[in-house]
Each structure stands twice: as structure tokens, then as C-alpha cells.
Design a protein around this motif. Structure first.
Motif, short mmCIF file in Angstrom:
data_model
loop_
_atom_site.label_atom_id
_atom_site.label_comp_id
_atom_site.label_asym_id
_atom_site.label_seq_id
_atom_site.Cartn_x
_atom_site.Cartn_y
_atom_site.Cartn_z
N THR A 261 -119.49 53.24 -10.65
CA THR A 261 -118.59 52.54 -11.56
C THR A 261 -117.24 52.34 -10.89
OG1 THR A 261 -117.87 54.63 -12.53
CG2 THR A 261 -119.70 53.50 -13.61
N LEU A 262 -116.46 51.43 -11.44
CA LEU A 262 -115.14 51.13 -10.89
C LEU A 262 -114.17 52.26 -11.22
CD1 LEU A 262 -114.99 47.35 -11.83
CD2 LEU A 262 -115.35 48.32 -9.56
N LYS A 263 -113.47 52.74 -10.20
CA LYS A 263 -112.54 53.85 -10.37
C LYS A 263 -111.29 53.61 -9.55
CE LYS A 263 -115.33 56.50 -12.82
NZ LYS A 263 -115.07 56.81 -14.23
N TRP A 264 -110.19 54.17 -10.05
CA TRP A 264 -109.01 54.32 -9.21
C TRP A 264 -109.15 55.64 -8.47
CZ3 TRP A 264 -105.49 50.88 -7.94
CH2 TRP A 264 -105.22 49.80 -8.79
N VAL A 265 -108.88 55.63 -7.18
CA VAL A 265 -108.91 56.84 -6.37
C VAL A 265 -107.58 56.93 -5.62
CG1 VAL A 265 -110.05 58.11 -4.52
CG2 VAL A 265 -111.40 56.73 -6.12
N SER A 266 -106.99 58.12 -5.66
CA SER A 266 -105.69 58.33 -5.04
C SER A 266 -105.84 59.22 -3.80
CB SER A 266 -104.74 59.00 -6.03
OG SER A 266 -103.55 59.38 -5.39
N GLY A 267 -105.14 58.85 -2.72
CA GLY A 267 -105.17 59.68 -1.53
C GLY A 267 -104.20 59.18 -0.47
N TYR A 268 -104.00 59.99 0.56
CA TYR A 268 -103.15 59.60 1.69
C TYR A 268 -103.99 58.89 2.74
CZ TYR A 268 -99.78 62.88 -0.31
OH TYR A 268 -98.92 63.54 -1.14
N ILE A 269 -103.44 57.80 3.30
CA ILE A 269 -104.13 57.10 4.37
C ILE A 269 -104.03 57.95 5.63
CG2 ILE A 269 -104.17 55.03 5.81
CD1 ILE A 269 -102.97 53.51 3.46
#
Length: 628
Positions: A440-448
Motif C-alpha cells: 500500500t502507499l505509505k509515507w516513509v521517513s529517513g536520512y539519505i
């Protein structure tokens, strides 16, 4: 509930045989009893006389109550001593000849029950006691202080019972009611404590369930026998004059339904008729109670039962919707509607409604008519647990009657971590995304932290020359070098790929980003985001301190699709001139953003010298206070 068992009361000449059979210590009392009632024995009845209730036929409401009053008024009045004491020999005797004390008896399905102590007529009667089991006395179940301790009420057998003197004292003149946490409990389970019956919170006395109907019908009798004859009665929190107050009437109607007329009551009714020449209509005709008070007051009794099968489940979309379902309550009194109350704290945080005080819809509160059996709450917060209770009720307005006793149905559900095009809700961390590949479509947060180069490898060393220009790697750790804990992101062709490509935009290395896309294996079996459609920088690029603004602030990195976050630390008024372009912040105002929260915009921040009228402004989609 087991029906109360009782022997048949003696008639006419049997009364003489019964009285003379007692021990020598009781003979004097028994003989006085026989002499006192000698005129009654000649014309005694052991059942309802033919035509006794004819004048009440077809009536309801106050007309029925008045008709019954005229039938049972002007009863034969007996003395308090020895009249009431002597009457107990035939009105309240068990099959084994002992005293039938509802404050000590424990019904067990046998004729004589299983009381913790047993009283003998005459020899065990008293006026004072230091503990349970000492002696029995004359209990005015309708306390004397409520009618001024005057005749004929103070000797009316229909509300006077033999009872353990110590328990009688603990009852005092407290109303009957449902006890929450008992401050005292008798050996057979009678309780004293704060009331949890809707409508009253003071101290009450609660008898055993098996005898609640007995006392309810005694109270209905008093309200009818002394109907219009109660001028000057002091009353109590439970009654006004001879009439039950609304909360007490609803409770007594419920007790009347839950504990039907027993053989014990029928026998007692017949025995009192031999003495007082009147009857309790609500034992002979239980339907009279609702025929009088439901039509008369417009209120139905409290619903008999709660709903069944109450469930709370995640709906669609799962991050903002929960669905409640249930099966309607059944029973003698069915609900007109249901009140649903919710909380984001706990079940204990949900307070019970109060009879006579309707609860309006709003937030996590909803009234639902019967026969609907489902309701959905929408627009909820993502990743939040919601707790619900459901209360059936009858009537409306000041007559509303909620059921709060018994086991109140409860249910809870936790919304998922949210997502939605252009909408930042609660994003997954990289570790959560790796563990929860859902398609499913999600927002995912993280450092590049680098670029993905294979299904198990990532290049984490700049300048990334020669690396693929469409696969970035993000992680919860800004310095991560382990590919297994990274989330690989496939960038679509176009502006997003250009803007996040580390080969051409090395300055984005180790910046925190939120990427929106389909969560599934990217390099099988490695987790990733495919079909990526949007991104936002997760670190604010501009911050405004508390206070008034006196200078224009402009921020724009010039990168398409980038949505900067501006941290607002004090109340502001938002006046939006065009969607997602310019944000105008005026001094003061009524639109409040909680400290540390963000307003997501793209454009120019401009201050106003004075508060502007922003009625009708539209365009920018700001978030609710306290939410991203």
C-alpha cells in the motif's frame, strides 16, 4: 433467578391451630393475635375476590392509579404493638415455621433457603442489636421518616417486614439503589455504599437480587395506596410525597421486571388481605406498574439488556476510520436508541451518561437509533488507539433513561500509520517499513545515506560517481552503512529523480526526507518503495520565534515538489491568497498552531501590520492544531 418457595398460608380455623401449636413462650402473643383478628377469620379470603379490580379495567396512567387507590384505601389498621409482631406469624413464615427475613435469607432453590442464621417467632424479636444474628425487628422498607411516622402508614404491612435488627439499622433511612463500591456488606449480600444508579450519587442500600422485585412492588403499593393522601410527607431523595422520583421509578421498574412475582409474595399478599382487608395490586397484576407509570410520565423503563456482539474494527481508509457494529439489545424493554462514547485515553476515561441529561453528538460521541447496528467514525488520527462504550437507552430529553448497570460492552481499535497523496500523516520509520511490506502507499521517513546498487548493496561513500541515478537508500540512522537496515527507494523519471539524485545533488546527502510510494520488495527480497510519487524534506528550513512578526520572510529552495516545513510557535491568523503559494501570517488572531508543530506550505511568508478579516479565505490545506 429461582422463584421464592413458600407454604400455603392457613385459612380461617387453621390460623387457630397454627397459633396454638407454637411453644408456651409464644402462647400469649398467639392468643392476642387470634382475638385481635377474630372478626377477620369469619370472612377470610386466600385469593383475589371476584370482581376486586373491576373498576380498574381498561384504564391506564393516573386514571388507573386513582382507581386502584380507591380499591385498596381505607384498609383495616392494626396496632404497631402487638399487631405487626403478631401478623408476621402468617405473613412472613417459612415452610419450617421460622422467620422469613429477606435481609439474611440466601435462596438456594430449596423451600427454606440457606440463611447464615435463623430466627424463631416471638422469642427472637427485639428492638436493638449489636451484631448480625442477634434478633429480628420490624423493618419499614419505606422509612418512617419519609412519611412522618404516622398512621396508617406506620403499621401498613405491605411495606413492613421482619428483618435482622443490625441490618435494619444499617439500612437506616437510605434510599434503595445500586451500590458501586460497598462500604458495608451483610452476610447475605445486602450492601451499603455510594449509588451508581443513574440520577443519584448519595448513599444507598441494595438488597439481594432475589428480593429486589419484592421491594419494588412494595413501593408501587405505597405510591398507589397513599396517592393524593401524602400532604405533608417529608419525602426523601428517592420520593416526593408518596411518588417515586424519576431515577427511582426507572430503577424500581427495572427491579420489578428482573425479579418477577414469586409464590412468597402471592402467599404474603393473601395473608395480609386476611388482616388488612386490602391487597397489593402489583402482585396480583404485575402489568399495572407499566400501565400506570409508562403512559403517565411518557417514560419507558430502562432497557432490559445491553447489545451483544459489540465490535470495533479498522475501516477504510485504515488510518482514519473505525467501524462499530453490534446486535440490538432484546428483552422486556427494548432500547429506542444507543449512545456511543469514545476516548483516545482509555475505557476508564469514558464517563457514564446520566438519566434525564441527553448527551449531544460531537467528536467521539454519537446517538444511533435502534435497528441500525453499525456506525463509522471517520477523519480520525493515524496510529491512534480509540476506545468505545455503547449504552442503550429509552425515551428522550429529560426522560432519557440510560442502561449503565451490568457489563457495559466495550471495544477498541488502533488506526494504521497513515498515508495519502499530498498528505503527511504519521510516516513509517525505515525499520517499520522494512518489517511491514504491505503493497500500500505509505509515507516513509529517513536520512539519505547513499544509493542502492544491488538487491543487497548500497554505496554510502560520496561522490557516488557511476552509481545508478534512480535508486537512493534511506535509513533511520544518519550514518548507517548496513544495507540490511536501509530502505531502497526507486525514483520515477522526471523532477523527483532529478531533485533527489545524489550524483547531481550531493548536497542532499544525509538530509532527512519523507518519500511517498508503494511499500513492497524493491530488489526482491529487499524492502523498498516503488512507484514513488512525492517527497518532502522532513527538517524545517525556516523557524519563526514566538511573538509578533514585523518583517517579511521568504523561503523557497527552488526545487519543484519540495514542501518546506515552517515551525510556528505562537497563535497566528492565516490569510491565504492562493492555494499552496503564499502564506500570510497576521499578528494575533484565532488560528492556533501548538508550539513546535508545523504548517506545510510552499511559497512566500508575509506579515501583516494588522489583523485581517480572513472570512471566506480558502486554498491552502493546513493541518489541524497539534498534527503534522
Amino acid at each position: 433467578m429461582q422463584p421464592h418457595q413458600h407454604n400455603q398460608h392457613p385459612t380461617d380455623m387453621n390460623i387457630l391451630t397454627f397459633a396454638l401449636s407454637h411453644s408456651l413462650s409464644r402462647k400469649i402473643a398467639s392468643i392476642s393475635f387470634i382475638v385481635f383478628f377474630s372478626g377477620i377469620m369469619v370472612a377470610g379470603f386466600a385469593e383475589i375476590p371476584t370482581g376486586y379490580y373491576n373498576t380498574a379495567s381498561g384504564l391506564s396512567g393516573t386514571a388507573l392509579q386513582a382507581a386502584l387507590h380507591n380499591i385498596i384505601k381505607n384498609h383495616t389498621v392494626i396496632s404497631y404493638t402487638p399487631g405487626v409482631w403478631n401478623a408476621f406469624y402468617t405473613t412472613d413464615d417459612k415452610p419450617n415455621g421460622t422467620v422469613w427475613d429477606m435481609y439474611s435469607d440466601i435462596p438456594d432453590g430449596t423451600a427454606n433457603g440457606n440463611p447464615p442464621y435463623v430466627y424463631q417467632f416471638g422469642s427472637d424479636q427485639c428492638g436493638n442489636a449489636s451484631q448480625e444474628g442477634d434478633c429480628y425487628s420490624r423493618e419499614h422498607s419505606w422509612p418512617k421518616s419519609w412519611f412522618g411516622d404516622t398512621s396508617p402508614m406506620n403499621t401498613d404491612l405491605f411495606h413492613i417486614y421482619p428483618a435482622d435488627q443490625y441490618v435494619n439499622n444499617r439500612h437506616s433511612d437510605y434510599p434503595f439503589g445500586k451500590v458501586g463500591t460497598a462500604t458495608w456488606t451483610s452476610q447475605n449480600g445486602c450492601k451499603v455504599g455510594p449509588c451508581v444508579t443513574s440520577g443519584y450519587t448519595g448513599t444507598v442500600f441494595e438488597p439481594r437480587n432475589e428480593y429486589k422485585g419484592d421491594f419494588a412492588r412494595s413501593y408501587f403499593y405505597m405510591s398507589t395506596r397513599y396517592y393524593t393522601e401524602d400532604a405533608g410527607w417529608p419525602g426523601s431523595p428517592m420520593v416526593t410525597g408518596s411518588q417515586l422520583n424519576p431515577w427511582a421509578l426507572a430503577m424500581m421498574l427495572l427491579w420489578h421486571q428482573q425479579d418477577p412475582v414469586s409464590q412468597k409474595e402471592t402467599d404474603r399478599n393473601n395473608a395480609i388481605y386476611l388482616i388488612q382487608h386490602n391487597r397489593n395490586p402489583f402482585i396480583d397484576h404485575p402489568e399495572y406498574a407499566e400501565n400506570i407509570w409508562v403512559p403517565n410520565t411518557g417514560i419507558k423503563a430502562e432497557p432490559t439488556n445491553h447489545v451483544t456482539g459489540f465490535t470495533v474494527a479498522i475501516g477504510s481508509p485504515s488510518y482514519s476510520t473505525v467501524v462499530l457494529t453490534w446486535t440490538d439489545a432484546t428483552g422486556t424493554v427494548i432500547p429506542d436508541a444507543y449512545l456511543i462514547k469514545g476516548s483516545t485515553v482509555s475505557f476508564a476515561d469514558i464517563t457514564n451518561p446520566v438519566d434525564g441529561v441527553p448527551t449531544d453528538d460531537g467528536g467521539l460521541i454519537k446517538n444511533i437509533f435502534a435497528n441500525v447496528q453499525t456506525y463509522s467514525f471517520t477523519g480520525l488520527s493515524a496510529s491512534m488507539t480509540y476506545y468505545f462504550k455503547i449504552f442503550p437507552y429509552t425515551n428522550s430529553g429529560t426522560n432519557i433513561n440510560y442502561k449503565i448497570n451490568g457489563t457495559i460492552p466495550t471495544g477498541s481499535a488502533t488506526t494504521s500509520i497513515g498515508s495519502g497523496t499530498g498528505t503527511l500523516l504519521n510516516p513509517y520509520t525505515c525499520s517499520q517499513a522494512i518489517a511491514n511490506q504491505t503493497m500500500t502507499l505509505k509515507w516513509v521517513s529517513g536520512y539519505i545515506v547513499g544509493v542502492a546498487i544491488s538487491q543487497t548493496g548500497a554505496n554510502t561513500t560520496p561522490p557516488f560517481t557511476g552509481a545508478p541515478n534512480y535508486n537512493i537508500a534511506i535509513s533511520d540512522n544518519i550514518n548507517d552503512i548496513q544495507a540490511s537496515t536501509m530502505l531502497f527507494v526507486q525514483l520515477p523519471a522526471g523532477d523527483i529523480r532529478t531533485n533527489l539524485n545524489l550524483i547531481s545533488n550531493l548536497s542532499n546527502f544525509r538530509k532527512k526526507v519523507l518519500v511517498y510510494g508503494s511499500l513492497e520488495p524493491y530488489f526482491s527480497p529487499h524492502a523498498g518503495l516503488k512507484s514513488t510519487s512525492d517527497y518532502k524534506w522532513d527538517n524545517p528550513t525556516n523557524s519563526i520565534a514566538s511573538g509578533y512578526w514585523n518583517a517579511a520572510t521568504t523561503w523557497d529552495t527552488g526545487i519543484p515538489y519540495q514542501h518546506d516545513n515552517v515551525t510556528v510557535l505562537s497563535p497566528v491568523t492565516l490569510d491565504v491568497s492562493s492555494p499552496c503559494n503564499n502564506l500570510t501570517v497576521g499578528t494575533g488572531g484565532t488560528f492556533i498552531i501548538n508550539p513546535g508543530k508545523v504548517v506545510t506550505v510552499n511559497g512566500t511568508l508575509t506579515t501583516l501590520g494588522e489583523l485581517m478579516n480572513h472570512a471566506g479565505d480558502q486554498g491552502i490545506q493546513t493541518k489541524e492544531p497539534g498534527k503534522k
